[in-house]
Design a protein around this motif. Structure first.
Motif, mmCIF file in Angstrom:
data_model
loop_
_atom_site.group_PDB
_atom_site.id
_atom_site.type_symbol
_atom_site.label_atom_id
_atom_site.label_comp_id
_atom_site.label_asym_id
_atom_site.label_seq_id
_atom_site.Cartn_x
_atom_site.Cartn_y
_atom_site.Cartn_z
ATOM 1 N N SER A 90 0.839 -1.209 0.000
ATOM 2 C CA SER A 90 0.000 0.000 0.000
ATOM 3 C C SER A 90 0.867 1.250 0.000
ATOM 4 O O SER A 90 1.866 1.330 0.718
ATOM 5 C CB SER A 90 -0.901 0.036 1.238
ATOM 6 O OG SER A 90 -1.797 -1.020 1.246
ATOM 7 N N GLU A 91 0.468 2.213 -0.804
ATOM 8 C CA GLU A 91 1.100 3.528 -0.811
ATOM 9 C C GLU A 91 0.285 4.417 0.116
ATOM 10 O O GLU A 91 -0.897 4.675 -0.151
ATOM 11 C CB GLU A 91 1.111 4.114 -2.224
ATOM 12 C CG GLU A 91 1.983 3.364 -3.201
ATOM 13 C CD GLU A 91 3.463 3.599 -2.966
ATOM 14 O OE1 GLU A 91 3.850 4.682 -2.487
ATOM 15 O OE2 GLU A 91 4.240 2.677 -3.263
ATOM 16 N N LEU A 92 0.893 4.862 1.198
ATOM 17 C CA LEU A 92 0.193 5.689 2.172
ATOM 18 C C LEU A 92 0.709 7.116 2.122
ATOM 19 O O LEU A 92 1.910 7.358 1.972
ATOM 20 C CB LEU A 92 0.374 5.130 3.587
ATOM 21 C CG LEU A 92 -0.098 3.694 3.820
ATOM 22 C CD1 LEU A 92 0.159 3.286 5.266
ATOM 23 C CD2 LEU A 92 -1.565 3.528 3.452
ATOM 24 N N LEU A 93 -0.196 8.045 2.250
ATOM 25 C CA LEU A 93 0.102 9.475 2.304
ATOM 26 C C LEU A 93 -0.216 9.934 3.721
ATOM 27 O O LEU A 93 -1.280 9.603 4.251
ATOM 28 C CB LEU A 93 -0.771 10.213 1.291
ATOM 29 C CG LEU A 93 -0.605 11.706 1.160
ATOM 30 C CD1 LEU A 93 0.750 12.037 0.560
ATOM 31 C CD2 LEU A 93 -1.707 12.273 0.284
ATOM 32 N N ILE A 94 0.700 10.657 4.335
ATOM 33 C CA ILE A 94 0.487 11.185 5.679
ATOM 34 C C ILE A 94 0.536 12.704 5.590
ATOM 35 O O ILE A 94 1.525 13.269 5.127
ATOM 36 C CB ILE A 94 1.554 10.693 6.665
ATOM 37 C CG1 ILE A 94 1.652 9.168 6.624
ATOM 38 C CG2 ILE A 94 1.242 11.163 8.090
ATOM 39 C CD1 ILE A 94 2.973 8.641 7.074
ATOM 40 N N GLU A 95 -0.539 13.331 6.034
ATOM 41 C CA GLU A 95 -0.600 14.791 6.066
ATOM 42 C C GLU A 95 -0.635 15.232 7.519
ATOM 43 O O GLU A 95 -1.385 14.672 8.329
ATOM 44 C CB GLU A 95 -1.860 15.290 5.361
ATOM 45 C CG GLU A 95 -1.893 14.976 3.891
ATOM 46 C CD GLU A 95 -3.151 15.464 3.196
ATOM 47 O OE1 GLU A 95 -3.136 15.483 1.959
ATOM 48 O OE2 GLU A 95 -4.133 15.811 3.878
#
Length: 150
Positions: free
Chosen positions: A106-111
């Motif tokens: 999984s490609e996860l984005l954290i903001e």
């Protein structure tokens, strides 16, 4: 999140964090400004938190958020020509995870967005996304120790 103003490629991720592999999970800084950052990672099967089902448990999301905050703080230390300092996760508010686990690959984005900062104490609103889908959110309380000569 609108376009952020600082150059995310100015410093290497490894230089901004005190975390070392395999605990360092945040891999890429995509965007950053004075109050926000956007980071990314690919969930890998060699992650030390991978469980027997070959998944990253949802509770590890808090650590991913904390590492994104650490990356934000480390970047700003380097921007000021200061040493990267250890930060502490003091607690979380309202951690909500809409998945039991993050799948390998999984490609996860954290903001993260800094809502408050005073004398090393910080409050950040954080989100983890997969594509446009929010998987987790929380507010994290942090503390960054002053420089040793202060």
């Amino acid at each position: 999140m609108r376009r952020l103003a600082l150059n995310p490629d100015r410093f290497a991720v490894a230089d901004c964090l005190v975390h070392q592999p395999p605990i360092r999970m945040v891999e890429r800084l995509l965007a950053i400004d004075d109050h926000r950052a956007r980071c990314a990672l690919t969930v890998r099967d060699n992650n030390p938190f991978i469980d027997a089902r070959n998944e990253l448990p949802g509770w590890v999301g808090v650590e991913l958020m904390a590492q994104a905050i650490a990356l934000f703080a480390g970047y700003h230390c380097l921007l000021r020509d200061e040493a990267v300092r250890v930060g502490y996760l003091l607690g979380s508010r309202q951690y909500s995870c809409h998945t039991s686990a993050f799948g390998v690959g999984s490609e996860l984005l954290i903001e993260i967005e800094q809502e408050y900062h005073n004398e090393g104490m910080g409050l950040f609103y954080c989100r983890i996304l997969h594509g446009d889908t929010e998987l987790a959110s929380a507010r994290l309380n942090t503390y960054q120790a002053p420089l040793s000569n202060e």
